[in-house]
Design a protein around this motif. Structure first.
Motif, PDB file in Angstrom:
ATOM      1  N   ILE A   1     -15.538   6.519 -62.643  1.00 40.60           N
ATOM      2  CA  ILE A   1     -14.970   7.647 -63.400  1.00 40.60           C
ATOM      3  C   ILE A   1     -13.448   7.684 -63.213  1.00 40.60           C
ATOM      4  O   ILE A   1     -12.690   7.816 -64.175  1.00 40.60           O
ATOM      5  CB  ILE A   1     -15.613   8.989 -62.960  1.00 40.60           C
ATOM      6  N   ILE A   2     -13.021   7.520 -61.966  1.00 38.13           N
ATOM      7  CA  ILE A   2     -11.574   7.542 -61.680  1.00 38.13           C
ATOM      8  C   ILE A   2     -10.865   6.406 -62.442  1.00 38.13           C
ATOM      9  O   ILE A   2      -9.820   6.613 -63.059  1.00 38.13           O
ATOM     10  CB  ILE A   2     -11.309   7.418 -60.151  1.00 38.13           C
TER      11      ILE A   2
ATOM     12  N   ALA B   1      -7.303   4.512 -66.659  1.00 42.83           N
ATOM     13  CA  ALA B   1      -7.067   3.686 -67.847  1.00 42.83           C
ATOM     14  C   ALA B   1      -6.522   4.542 -68.991  1.00 42.83           C
ATOM     15  O   ALA B   1      -5.643   4.108 -69.739  1.00 42.83           O
ATOM     16  CB  ALA B   1      -8.360   2.990 -68.263  1.00 42.83           C
ATOM     17  N   ARG B   2      -7.040   5.754 -69.094  1.00 38.11           N
ATOM     18  CA  ARG B   2      -6.549   6.632 -70.167  1.00 38.11           C
ATOM     19  C   ARG B   2      -5.125   7.092 -69.886  1.00 38.11           C
ATOM     20  O   ARG B   2      -4.310   7.199 -70.800  1.00 38.11           O
ATOM     21  CB  ARG B   2      -7.487   7.826 -70.344  1.00 38.11           C
TER      22      ARG B   2
ATOM     23  N   GLU C   1      -5.797  18.818 -69.978  1.00 39.22           N
ATOM     24  CA  GLU C   1      -6.731  17.970 -70.734  1.00 39.22           C
ATOM     25  C   GLU C   1      -7.745  17.281 -69.833  1.00 39.22           C
ATOM     26  O   GLU C   1      -8.698  16.678 -70.310  1.00 39.22           O
ATOM     27  CB  GLU C   1      -5.961  16.889 -71.485  1.00 39.22           C
ATOM     28  N   LEU C   2      -7.498  17.351 -68.524  1.00 41.98           N
ATOM     29  CA  LEU C   2      -8.342  16.603 -67.594  1.00 41.98           C
ATOM     30  C   LEU C   2      -9.807  17.018 -67.699  1.00 41.98           C
ATOM     31  O   LEU C   2     -10.717  16.186 -67.714  1.00 41.98           O
ATOM     32  CB  LEU C   2      -7.843  16.799 -66.155  1.00 41.98           C
TER      33      LEU C   2
ATOM     34  N   ARG D   1     -15.221  15.433 -68.876  1.00 42.74           N
ATOM     35  CA  ARG D   1     -16.511  15.662 -69.548  1.00 42.74           C
ATOM     36  C   ARG D   1     -16.874  14.483 -70.431  1.00 42.74           C
ATOM     37  O   ARG D   1     -18.007  14.022 -70.458  1.00 42.74           O
ATOM     38  CB  ARG D   1     -16.409  16.859 -70.488  1.00 42.74           C
ATOM     39  N   GLU D   2     -15.885  14.040 -71.203  1.00 45.09           N
ATOM     40  CA  GLU D   2     -16.136  12.923 -72.121  1.00 45.09           C
ATOM     41  C   GLU D   2     -16.565  11.688 -71.354  1.00 45.09           C
ATOM     42  O   GLU D   2     -17.531  11.023 -71.705  1.00 45.09           O
ATOM     43  CB  GLU D   2     -14.869  12.588 -72.920  1.00 45.09           C
ATOM     44  N   GLU D   3     -15.836  11.387 -70.283  1.00 41.86           N
ATOM     45  CA  GLU D   3     -16.123  10.171 -69.528  1.00 41.86           C
ATOM     46  C   GLU D   3     -17.491  10.250 -68.844  1.00 41.86           C
ATOM     47  O   GLU D   3     -18.219   9.262 -68.788  1.00 41.86           O
ATOM     48  CB  GLU D   3     -15.022   9.897 -68.498  1.00 41.86           C
TER      49      GLU D   3
END
Ligand code: GDP
Length: 304
Positions: free
Chosen positions: A53-54, A59-60, A71-72, A77-79
């Motif tokens: 996840i990290i 990468a983003r 936005e984190l 959530r998306e990831e």
């Protein structure tokens, strides 16, 4: 809203911590990521899944050059949802079984105490509510209490429980239950099994034998092997999942006791490590406290 309530404890310490970690921070930098890593690990997401996840968030950050902490939450959530999609690619149908598999045979496995019997009872109640005919098989013949518990649920829900004497060969009970289910025109047959992990070879032999014997009656049974794990035991649940997936092919997971834990993150780690769909979650002791798993709802509830 019952899911939110049930998962209250998970969210309190899971993403409540995230809010605290972000105080005074406007951009996602190494310090924020370190804090996030710590939060995920302490929420029992598991080290490997946490690192994944990290890395995805890193990468983003690298791609977009800048990532605001506001936005984190959304990106996390998306990831997590993307990660969970690998095992839960489709939404779980609301207590339904495929119409071309009748009776649908579910073999339930798991260590004693994780909530196996309770989950079977709750499942029966839900299927019954949908108008399905259910037959239960008490193939955990090593514990008198397990058979009694199942019978109690059977009475409560109004479904027959097939059992034999203590210490009978579990496969004989499974055979009887499947046969009885077929005779009674059951829609769903649920077989409880004993979960004695201390004898791994025996566990494998026993589950294999139960399968083989039920296949004499229904050749493609069991249609589902449901592993029940206690979510409140964190990494122990992960260890059990490793043992059971070595002993037999597990096709679905039920994760219980998510109402009483601050460690709901374990669901994310298990989903990522085993690539087996999480089908049900237990959020209490009552009949209605078994829910079909919905990854979006689950992830959202952690953030609310
Ligand atoms: P088994 O030995 O695996 O069959 O476990 P049981 O079904 O007997 O459950 C063990 C205990 O866990 C019982 O007291 C259940 O009421 C409780 N239990 C099962 N599922 C849940 C759940 O989702 N939430 C809570 N809070 N308790 C549960």
């Amino acid at each position: 809203e019952s899911l939110d309530k049930g998962l209250e404890k998970s969210k309190d310490s899971f993403f409540g911590k995230l809010g605290k970690a972000l105080v005074g921070k406007s951009t996602v930098d190494d310090e924020v990521l370190d804090n996030l890593e710590e939060i995920l690990v302490s929420s029992d997401v598991g080290v490997e899944t946490t690192l994944k996840i990290i890395e995805r968030i890193q990468a983003r950050v690298a791609r977009d050059k800048y990532l605001g902490t506001t936005e984190l939450d959304r990106i996390l959530r998306e990831e997590i949802a993307v990660l969970m999609s690998e095992s839960n690619s489709q939404d779980v149908a609301e207590f339904e079984t495929p119409s071309d598999k009748k009776p649908y045979v579910i073999m339930v496995v798991g260590v004693n105490g994780v909530g196996k019997t309770t989950t079977i009872g709750k499942l029966s109640a839900q299927f019954k509510k949908k108008g399905r005919n259910v037959v239960l098989g008490a193939a955990d013949t090593f514990r008198a209490a397990a058979v009694d518990q199942l019978k109690l649920w059977g009475e409560r829900v109004g479904v027959p429980v097939i059992s034999r004497g203590m210490n009978t060969d579990p496969s004989a009970v499974a055979f009887d239950a499947v046969k009885e289910g077929l005779d009674r025109n059951a829609d769903v047959i649920i077989i409880d099994t004993a979960g004695r992990l201390h004898t791994k070879v025996n566990l494998m032999a026993e589950l294999t034998k139960i399968k083989r014997v039920m296949q004499k009656v229904i050749p493609d049974a069991p249609h589902e092997v449901l592993l029940v794990l206690d979510g409140s035991t964190g990494q122990n649940a992960v260890i059990q999942a490793r043992e059971f997936t070595k002993a037999t092919e597990v096709t679905a997971l039920a994760i219980t006791k998510l109402d009483g834990t601050a460690k709901g993150g374990v669901v994310i780690g298990i989903s990522d490590e085993f690539k087996i769909p999480v089908k049900y979650i237990g959020v209490g002791e009552k009949t209605e406290d078994l829910q079909v798993f919905n990854k979006t709802e689950f992830v959202d509830s952690l953030f609310k």
